[in-house]
Design a protein around this motif. Structure first.
Motif, short mmCIF file in Angstrom:
data_model
loop_
_atom_site.label_atom_id
_atom_site.label_comp_id
_atom_site.label_asym_id
_atom_site.label_seq_id
_atom_site.Cartn_x
_atom_site.Cartn_y
_atom_site.Cartn_z
N GLN A 169 -10.57 14.32 7.80
CA GLN A 169 -10.91 14.40 6.38
C GLN A 169 -10.26 13.32 5.53
O GLN A 169 -10.65 13.13 4.37
CB GLN A 169 -10.54 15.79 5.82
CG GLN A 169 -9.06 16.13 5.81
CD GLN A 169 -8.61 16.89 7.04
OE1 GLN A 169 -9.10 16.64 8.15
NE2 GLN A 169 -7.67 17.81 6.85
N VAL A 170 -9.29 12.61 6.04
CA VAL A 170 -8.66 11.52 5.29
C VAL A 170 -8.56 10.30 6.21
O VAL A 170 -8.56 10.42 7.43
CB VAL A 170 -7.26 11.90 4.77
CG1 VAL A 170 -7.36 12.89 3.63
CG2 VAL A 170 -6.38 12.43 5.90
N SER A 171 -8.46 9.13 5.60
CA SER A 171 -8.40 7.90 6.41
C SER A 171 -7.53 6.86 5.74
O SER A 171 -7.26 6.93 4.53
CB SER A 171 -9.81 7.33 6.63
OG SER A 171 -10.37 6.90 5.40
N ILE A 172 -7.10 5.88 6.53
CA ILE A 172 -6.42 4.70 6.02
C ILE A 172 -7.14 3.48 6.59
O ILE A 172 -7.92 3.59 7.54
CB ILE A 172 -4.93 4.67 6.37
CG1 ILE A 172 -4.73 4.51 7.89
CG2 ILE A 172 -4.20 5.90 5.85
CD1 ILE A 172 -3.29 4.27 8.29
N MET A 173 -6.87 2.32 6.01
CA MET A 173 -7.51 1.09 6.48
C MET A 173 -6.68 0.48 7.62
O MET A 173 -5.46 0.41 7.54
CB MET A 173 -7.63 0.09 5.33
CG MET A 173 -8.47 -1.13 5.67
SD MET A 173 -8.49 -2.35 4.33
CE MET A 173 -9.15 -1.35 2.99
N HIS A 174 -7.39 0.05 8.63
CA HIS A 174 -6.74 -0.59 9.79
C HIS A 174 -7.48 -1.88 10.10
O HIS A 174 -8.64 -1.86 10.53
CB HIS A 174 -6.77 0.36 10.99
CG HIS A 174 -6.08 -0.19 12.21
ND1 HIS A 174 -6.49 0.07 13.49
CD2 HIS A 174 -4.98 -0.97 12.32
CE1 HIS A 174 -5.69 -0.54 14.35
NE2 HIS A 174 -4.76 -1.17 13.67
N HIS A 175 -6.82 -3.01 9.88
CA HIS A 175 -7.47 -4.30 10.09
C HIS A 175 -7.56 -4.67 11.57
O HIS A 175 -8.33 -5.54 11.94
CB HIS A 175 -6.74 -5.39 9.30
CG HIS A 175 -6.78 -5.17 7.82
ND1 HIS A 175 -7.93 -5.32 7.08
CD2 HIS A 175 -5.82 -4.77 6.94
CE1 HIS A 175 -7.68 -5.05 5.81
NE2 HIS A 175 -6.42 -4.72 5.70
N ASP B 144 1.34 0.84 11.86
CA ASP B 144 1.20 -0.58 12.21
C ASP B 144 1.19 -1.44 10.95
O ASP B 144 0.71 -1.00 9.90
CB ASP B 144 -0.09 -0.81 12.99
CG ASP B 144 0.09 -0.61 14.48
OD1 ASP B 144 1.19 -0.17 14.89
OD2 ASP B 144 -0.87 -0.87 15.24
N ASP B 145 1.66 -2.66 11.08
CA ASP B 145 1.73 -3.52 9.89
C ASP B 145 0.39 -4.15 9.54
O ASP B 145 0.29 -4.90 8.57
CB ASP B 145 2.81 -4.60 10.05
CG ASP B 145 2.52 -5.59 11.17
OD1 ASP B 145 1.47 -5.46 11.83
OD2 ASP B 145 3.35 -6.49 11.37
N ASP B 146 -0.66 -3.84 10.30
CA ASP B 146 -1.99 -4.29 9.92
C ASP B 146 -2.82 -3.14 9.34
O ASP B 146 -4.05 -3.16 9.36
CB ASP B 146 -2.73 -4.96 11.08
CG ASP B 146 -2.90 -4.03 12.29
OD1 ASP B 146 -2.37 -2.89 12.26
OD2 ASP B 146 -3.58 -4.43 13.25
N THR B 147 -2.12 -2.13 8.81
CA THR B 147 -2.77 -1.03 8.12
C THR B 147 -2.50 -1.12 6.62
O THR B 147 -1.55 -1.77 6.19
CB THR B 147 -2.27 0.34 8.62
OG1 THR B 147 -0.86 0.44 8.37
CG2 THR B 147 -2.54 0.53 10.10
N GLU B 148 -3.34 -0.46 5.85
CA GLU B 148 -3.09 -0.22 4.43
C GLU B 148 -3.28 1.27 4.22
O GLU B 148 -4.40 1.78 4.31
CB GLU B 148 -4.03 -1.05 3.55
CG GLU B 148 -3.78 -2.55 3.66
CD GLU B 148 -4.68 -3.36 2.75
OE1 GLU B 148 -4.82 -2.98 1.57
OE2 GLU B 148 -5.24 -4.37 3.22
N ALA B 149 -2.18 1.95 3.98
CA ALA B 149 -2.18 3.40 3.92
C ALA B 149 -2.35 3.89 2.49
O ALA B 149 -2.40 3.11 1.54
CB ALA B 149 -0.90 3.95 4.54
N SER C 80 0.81 -1.22 0.00
CA SER C 80 0.00 0.00 0.00
C SER C 80 0.84 1.27 0.00
O SER C 80 0.39 2.32 -0.45
CB SER C 80 -0.95 0.01 1.20
OG SER C 80 -0.26 0.27 2.42
N ILE C 81 2.07 1.18 0.51
CA ILE C 81 2.93 2.38 0.56
C ILE C 81 4.03 2.32 -0.49
O ILE C 81 4.99 3.08 -0.42
CB ILE C 81 3.54 2.58 1.96
CG1 ILE C 81 4.40 1.37 2.37
CG2 ILE C 81 2.45 2.85 3.00
CD1 ILE C 81 5.18 1.60 3.66
#
Length: 257
Positions: free
Chosen positions: A219-225, A94-99, A29-30
């Motif tokens: 106003q912005v977000s990333i995914m966090h599992h 964190d490694d359980d995110t997708e930024a 993702s990064i």
């Protein structure tokens, strides 16, 4: 801490512990950010045995890798990253995110435009797009008891409402924190006496006491599992370490509630 070099604008610090299945999509993702010449990746592994070191070496050879012989906890691992970070800004991820580059660029622009912002975070959502509670009040005993009771009784968590403008909570969780390097040099490293737990709250409180702002950008977000690390059993080893960290945190800040 590494000498601050102006040609690196962003250091991304990711730590892992037996979580290769999460790490793969996180790094993917990064990928666009890592292609930038002013961005570096520092990956700290907490004694994993899942082949993550080989994967990172093969697919991300420019990574600054730190392999710890055992799991030393979140704060200790992140401090290894801080000591090597050369960027003007340091991103804990964190490694359980997708930024996304959009979210991270928005956070860095905000920090550029607001010199007193020492820690900046964005919204976190799960894979279904549901907002997570990542901007929090002081983690006092009442809050913790309420959370435990809700979990034990199977009650739904209180719905998190997205603010309509940036807010300054007590703390933002460590899954995504953008730090100003200048602030890190001033307040120092994370408290390694906290193995896992309120090290993020402690750091935000210390930042505010030093005169910096802790800001949540809605106003912005990333995914966090959100991989659950602590066991639901209070007698598990990880839960005991978490409780010990909380007790240390409360003693340090002389505040239970």
């Amino acid at each position: 801490m590494a000498e601050h070099k102006s040609n690196i604008r962003l250091s991304i610090v990711i730590i892992s512990w037996n979580s290769l299945s999460s790490l793969r999509p996180c790094l993917k993702s990064i990928g666009g950010l890592l292609d930038r010449t002013d961005t570096e990746l520092i990956w700290v592994d907490n004694g994993s045995s899942d082949g993550a070191a080989s994967y990172v070496a093969e697919h991300y050879p420019d990574t600054h890798t730190v392999l710890l012989p055992e799991n030393r906890g979140v704060a200790a691992a992140r401090n290894e990253g801080l000591r090597r970070a050369r960027g003007e800004k340091i991103l804990f991820l964190d490694d359980d995110t997708e930024a996304s580059a959009e979210a991270i660029d928005t956070m860095t622009r905000y920090m550029d435009e607001h010199p007193q912002a020492g820690i900046v975070a964005c919204a976190l959502r799960n894979a279904q797009g549901e907002l997570q509670n990542s901007f929090k009040p002081y983690p006092g005993l009442g809050v913790k008891i309420t959370n435990i009771l809700r979990s034990k009784l199977g009650l739904p968590q209180t719905k998190t409402v997205l603010p309509d403008k940036p807010v300054e909570p007590c703390y933002v969780i460590g899954a995504c924190q953008l730090l100003r390097h200048e602030m890190v040099e001033r307040i120092g490293e994370l408290d390694q006496a906290i193995f896992y737990g309120p090290e993020d709250a402690d750091y935000c409180i210390r930042a505010r006491r030093a005169g910096y702002r802790v800001v949540y950008l809605p106003q912005v977000s990333i995914m966090h599992h959100w991989r659950r690390i602590t066991s639901r059993s209070l007698s598990s080893a990880t839960s005991r370490r978490h409780i010990a960290g909380l007790l240390h945190f409360w003693r340090t800040h002389r505040r239970i509630f």
